[in-house]
Design an enzyme around this catalytic site. Structure first.
Site, PDB file in Angstrom:
ATOM      1  N   SER A  56       0.798  -1.233   0.000  1.00 33.25           N
ATOM      2  CA  SER A  56       0.000   0.000   0.000  1.00 33.25           C
ATOM      3  C   SER A  56       0.825   1.276   0.000  1.00 33.25           C
ATOM      4  O   SER A  56       0.265   2.366  -0.143  1.00 33.25           O
ATOM      5  CB  SER A  56      -0.963   0.008   1.195  1.00 33.25           C
ATOM      6  OG  SER A  56      -2.040  -0.867   0.958  1.00 33.25           O
ATOM      7  N   LYS A  59       0.187   3.433  -2.997  1.00 34.83           N
ATOM      8  CA  LYS A  59      -0.913   4.398  -3.080  1.00 34.83           C
ATOM      9  C   LYS A  59      -0.422   5.836  -3.212  1.00 34.83           C
ATOM     10  O   LYS A  59      -1.009   6.646  -3.937  1.00 34.83           O
ATOM     11  CB  LYS A  59      -1.833   4.252  -1.865  1.00 34.83           C
ATOM     12  CG  LYS A  59      -2.666   2.975  -1.845  1.00 34.83           C
ATOM     13  CD  LYS A  59      -3.533   2.902  -0.606  1.00 34.83           C
ATOM     14  CE  LYS A  59      -4.566   1.784  -0.691  1.00 34.83           C
ATOM     15  NZ  LYS A  59      -3.975   0.422  -0.667  1.00 34.83           N
ATOM     16  N   TYR A 165     -10.737   2.643   5.007  1.00 32.98           N
ATOM     17  CA  TYR A 165      -9.648   2.236   4.113  1.00 32.98           C
ATOM     18  C   TYR A 165     -10.181   1.274   3.054  1.00 32.98           C
ATOM     19  O   TYR A 165     -11.030   0.433   3.360  1.00 32.98           O
ATOM     20  CB  TYR A 165      -8.554   1.567   4.929  1.00 32.98           C
ATOM     21  CG  TYR A 165      -7.245   1.419   4.223  1.00 32.98           C
ATOM     22  CD1 TYR A 165      -6.667   2.492   3.539  1.00 32.98           C
ATOM     23  CD2 TYR A 165      -6.558   0.208   4.255  1.00 32.98           C
ATOM     24  CE1 TYR A 165      -5.448   2.356   2.904  1.00 32.98           C
ATOM     25  CE2 TYR A 165      -5.338   0.067   3.624  1.00 32.98           C
ATOM     26  CZ  TYR A 165      -4.794   1.142   2.952  1.00 32.98           C
ATOM     27  OH  TYR A 165      -3.583   0.997   2.314  1.00 32.98           O
TER      28      TYR A 165
END
Length: 378
Positions: A56, A59, A165
């Site tokens: 992640s 991102k 999330y």
């Protein structure tokens, strides 16, 4: 004991398979280190340039890519994202399940925007975080991981109403592809990775030779391997598909610290970096993640004592951390226990990369906290 020695001691005490870390300021590298093994069973040493799945932490790069396209007028922060991604044009909200376990859906009261996606207020979720998403997939047929079906789901709430999330940044990556006509890797390479000299960062269909294994602690303390690999699949995952190195990611952090520029290469305007760094979610609280699959990611909250906010890609701590980052620093993490922070007020950033499952490992967290203490010790 010096702070550097304390960091090494913390990593040794944490019983991590291996780790790399860097601290940077606006002018260059303040500290770098590598410890342990990329493959603990084979005894392969971890090096600073060992390729690791950053999950992640992808991102943040994809969020910057989207903001570049906002600057160019190819994407709109507040127009309906369904104009670009038809799959998100008529969102449905999951109200619950009937007596037979079938999902109950209703139309959302407003359209999803790019700002909702970047700030995780779209209503989308993650199957491993949200039990209702896992139940929905169980009722409708579990999709194959890495497929577009795996990120196609109803909303848990109307866009803008809550923070959760989610797979939103995967859709951001698909929006980048939709308006540029190419694949996400090609866009990132031309407009972010190559200008920043991030030569080891890529979506790789399978692990390359010498890349670090993702480890799990087996019975008796022996190491085993996790089969999870996020780089392959049907599409290039803007939410978690990149693999990289600590030096590469540190270059990205420096660019953000410097207001969108590094080594004379302007990646993003100062105004766009400021917008990304500003809390976008009002009085909502960001950062807490529940769990539907604790063996992969147990419940997590990096700042349980703060009313944390969220920008356009980053967690924001509104209060300073004693002995560490300033208020309004930016941060996030990757599911294999990698973590970073960016402190614009102090001009310091750091990245800690390990390859260990499940997420939120106390040892990895203690290593990252020791890195942060080292960054501010001078």
């Amino acid at each position: 004991m010096t702070n550097e020695a304390q960091l090494t001691q913390a990593i040794e005490n944490a019983d991590l398979p291996g780790a790399t870390a860097m601290i940077v300021d606006r002018e260059g590298v303040r500290f770098s280190g590598a410890w342990g093994h990329a493959d603990a069973k084979a005894g392969t040493p971890m090096k600073l340039d060992t390729i690791c799945q950053i999950a992640s932490m992808t991102k943040a790069l994809v969020s910057v890519a989207a903001m570049q396209l906002v600057e160019q007028g190819k994407l709109s922060l507040d127009g309906p994202i369904g104009d670009v991604l038809p799959e998100l044009a008529d969102p449905q909200v999951l109200e619950g399940f009937d007596d037979d376990g079938a999902p109950i859906l209703r139309p959302a009261v407003r359209q999803i925007t790019l700002r909702h996606l970047l700030s995780h207020t779209s209503g989308l979720g993650y199957f491993f975080v949200h039990p209702q998403i896992l139940k929905y997939f169980s009722a409708t047929g579990a999709p194959v991981p890495g497929t577009k079906a795996a990120i196609t789901m109803p909303l848990m709430f109307d866009p803008g109403d809550k923070w959760e999330y989610s797979v939103a940044t995967d859709w951001v990556g698909l929006a980048v592809e939709a308006v540029t006509g190419g694949d996400l890797q090609s866009y990132l390479t031309e407009y972010i990775l190559k200008p920043l000299g991030m030569t080891h960062t890529a979506f790789r269909p399978e692990p390359v030779e010498g890349s670090a294994k993702v480890h799990v602690r087996g019975p008796g303390g022996d190491w085993a391997y996790s089969p999870m690999y996020l780089g392959g699949g049907e599409f290039q995952s803007g939410g978690g598909g990149l693999s990289s190195t600590a030096p590469d990611y540190a270059r990205f952090l420096q660019m953000v610290l410097r207001g969108g520029e590094l080594d004379g290469k302007r990646i993003l305007s100062e105004e766009s970096i400021a917008e990304m760094s500003r809390n976008q979610i009002g009085d909502l609280r960001a950062g807490y993640m529940g769990s539907a699959m604790p063996d992969l990611a147990p419940p997590f909250d990096n700042f349980p004592d703060q009313h944390t906010g969220w920008g356009l890609g980053f967690l924001i701590n509104p209060e300073p951390v004693e002995g560490g980052r300033s208020a309004n620093s930016l941060a996030w993490a990757g599911i294999f226990n990698s973590y970073y922070w960016i402190d614009p007020a102090a001009g310091i950033a750091g990245v800690f990369i390990s390859q260990l499952s499940p997420f939120g490992d106390p040892g990895a967290m203690s290593g990252f906290q020791a890195l942060e203490r080292l960054a501010y010790s001078s």
